[in-house]
Write a protein that holds these residues in place. Structure first.
Motif, short mmCIF file in Angstrom:
data_model
loop_
_atom_site.label_atom_id
_atom_site.label_comp_id
_atom_site.label_asym_id
_atom_site.label_seq_id
_atom_site.Cartn_x
_atom_site.Cartn_y
_atom_site.Cartn_z
N THR A 190 -6.56 -6.94 2.27
CA THR A 190 -6.39 -5.71 1.50
C THR A 190 -6.47 -4.47 2.39
O THR A 190 -6.34 -3.36 1.90
CB THR A 190 -7.47 -5.61 0.40
N ASN A 191 -6.69 -4.66 3.69
CA ASN A 191 -6.81 -3.54 4.63
C ASN A 191 -5.83 -3.67 5.78
O ASN A 191 -5.74 -4.73 6.40
CB ASN A 191 -8.23 -3.48 5.21
N LEU A 192 -5.11 -2.60 6.09
CA LEU A 192 -4.21 -2.57 7.23
C LEU A 192 -5.03 -2.54 8.51
O LEU A 192 -5.97 -1.76 8.63
CB LEU A 192 -3.31 -1.32 7.15
N ARG A 193 -4.70 -3.42 9.47
CA ARG A 193 -5.46 -3.51 10.72
C ARG A 193 -4.59 -3.13 11.89
O ARG A 193 -3.40 -3.37 11.90
CB ARG A 193 -6.01 -4.92 10.90
N ASN A 194 -5.21 -2.55 12.92
CA ASN A 194 -4.54 -2.19 14.15
C ASN A 194 -4.66 -3.36 15.11
O ASN A 194 -5.74 -3.69 15.56
CB ASN A 194 -5.18 -0.93 14.74
N VAL A 195 -3.53 -4.00 15.42
CA VAL A 195 -3.51 -5.14 16.34
C VAL A 195 -2.63 -4.79 17.52
O VAL A 195 -1.47 -4.45 17.36
CB VAL A 195 -2.98 -6.41 15.64
N GLY A 196 -3.17 -4.83 18.71
CA GLY A 196 -2.39 -4.56 19.91
C GLY A 196 -2.18 -3.09 20.20
O GLY A 196 -1.31 -2.74 20.99
N GLY A 197 -2.92 -2.22 19.58
CA GLY A 197 -2.84 -0.79 19.89
C GLY A 197 -1.85 -0.03 19.04
O GLY A 197 -2.21 0.93 18.38
N ALA A 198 -0.59 -0.43 19.02
CA ALA A 198 0.42 0.34 18.30
C ALA A 198 0.83 -0.33 17.00
O ALA A 198 1.67 0.17 16.29
CB ALA A 198 1.66 0.52 19.18
N GLN A 255 1.91 -7.37 7.52
CA GLN A 255 0.70 -7.92 8.12
C GLN A 255 0.34 -9.19 7.37
O GLN A 255 0.24 -9.18 6.14
CB GLN A 255 -0.44 -6.91 8.02
N ILE A 256 0.17 -10.29 8.10
CA ILE A 256 -0.25 -11.55 7.52
C ILE A 256 -1.58 -11.92 8.16
O ILE A 256 -1.68 -11.99 9.39
CB ILE A 256 0.79 -12.66 7.77
N GLU A 257 -2.61 -12.14 7.35
CA GLU A 257 -3.94 -12.45 7.86
C GLU A 257 -4.49 -13.65 7.12
O GLU A 257 -4.36 -13.74 5.90
CB GLU A 257 -4.85 -11.24 7.69
N GLY A 258 -5.09 -14.58 7.86
CA GLY A 258 -5.66 -15.76 7.23
C GLY A 258 -6.82 -16.30 8.02
O GLY A 258 -7.19 -15.77 9.07
N THR A 259 -7.41 -17.38 7.53
CA THR A 259 -8.55 -18.00 8.18
C THR A 259 -8.23 -19.37 8.77
O THR A 259 -9.11 -20.06 9.27
CB THR A 259 -9.72 -18.14 7.19
N THR A 260 -6.96 -19.77 8.70
CA THR A 260 -6.51 -21.01 9.32
C THR A 260 -5.14 -20.75 9.95
O THR A 260 -4.51 -19.73 9.67
CB THR A 260 -6.34 -22.14 8.28
N ILE A 279 0.83 -1.20 0.00
CA ILE A 279 0.00 0.00 0.00
C ILE A 279 0.87 1.26 0.00
O ILE A 279 2.09 1.18 0.13
CB ILE A 279 -0.99 -0.01 1.19
N SER A 280 0.24 2.42 -0.11
CA SER A 280 0.95 3.68 -0.31
C SER A 280 1.97 4.00 0.76
O SER A 280 2.97 4.65 0.49
CB SER A 280 -0.05 4.83 -0.42
N SER A 281 1.77 3.53 1.98
CA SER A 281 2.72 3.81 3.06
C SER A 281 3.91 2.84 3.06
O SER A 281 4.75 2.90 3.95
CB SER A 281 2.01 3.76 4.41
N GLY A 282 3.95 1.94 2.06
CA GLY A 282 5.06 0.99 1.95
C GLY A 282 4.85 -0.26 2.78
O GLY A 282 5.74 -1.09 2.88
N LYS A 283 3.68 -0.43 3.35
CA LYS A 283 3.40 -1.61 4.16
C LYS A 283 2.97 -2.78 3.27
O LYS A 283 2.31 -2.59 2.25
CB LYS A 283 2.33 -1.28 5.19
N VAL A 284 3.35 -4.01 3.66
CA VAL A 284 3.05 -5.21 2.89
C VAL A 284 1.94 -5.98 3.59
O VAL A 284 2.05 -6.30 4.78
CB VAL A 284 4.31 -6.10 2.75
N LEU A 285 0.88 -6.26 2.85
CA LEU A 285 -0.26 -7.01 3.38
C LEU A 285 -0.34 -8.34 2.65
O LEU A 285 -0.34 -8.38 1.42
CB LEU A 285 -1.56 -6.23 3.18
#
Length: 187
Positions: A50-58, A65-70, A40-46
């Motif tokens: 397709t959406n950056l998520r806030n996990v753990g506050g900071a 960011q790695i996200e899955g269903t298993t 994404i535009s801020s250089g973050k890799v997902l």
């Protein structure tokens, strides 16, 4: 010069594999017709989202960011193929520098790295309710950094995390928060 592309570059003979430009300042990689990775535009890799998520506050500032269903699709594997006792490693590095490549000395009380654990509470993943951290405990000098390992848990929410176990740099093990009724074991 530049090559202008409206949406995607498709691999010849394999039309379900592509390099795409799905939004302004965004690049994605598709395999088997599905998005596998997005920058994404801020250089973050997902990966897996397709959406950056806030996990753990900071963690909204995480670069990966790695996200899955298993467990398999939301895990990281480190593999070392070597005929020796060597193993893969997860390494944390901390300096007090303010630029890339800095080696400015850390100080007493600095966190050298931590592992946070967060669970969904029905609205978000922002409450880290347990963590393991490495904290400098003493005077730092050339190749000497006394460090404690601290385990914290929470009975209610992320703001109420309390120290439950500490392995001090001198080898002492303390159970509890340091009150007179807690246990301390020395070697």
């Amino acid at each position: 010069g530049d090559v202008d592309i409206a949406d995607k570059i498709v691999h010849t003979g394999d039309t379900n594999t592509a390099l795409r430009f799905p939004a302004v300042d965004t690049v994605s990689v598709e395999t088997s017709g599905s998005e596998a990775l997005r920058v994404i535009s801020s250089g973050k890799v997902l990966i897996g989202s397709t959406n950056l998520r806030n996990v753990g506050g900071a963690s909204a500032n995480s670069h990966l960011q790695i996200e899955g269903t298993t467990a398999n699709t939301s895990s990281v594997a480190l593999i070392n193929n070597q005929a020796s006792t060597g193993s893969p490693a997860l390494s944390f590095g901390k300096t007090r520098g303010t630029s890339d490549g800095a080696v400015t000395t850390v100080a007493d009380g600095d966190n050298l790295g931590l592992i946070r654990f967060s669970g969904a509470d029905g609205t978000d993943l922002e409450n880290a309710t347990a963590q393991i951290s490495a904290i400098v405990n003493g005077t730092v000098s050339g190749n000497t950094i006394p460090t404690d390992i601290v385990f914290q848990t929470s009975a209610t929410n992320g703001a109420s995390k309390a120290e439950r176990l500490r392995i001090a740099s001198n080898g002492q093990v303390r159970i509890g928060d340091g009150s007179a009724t807690d246990y301390s074991i020395s070697n």
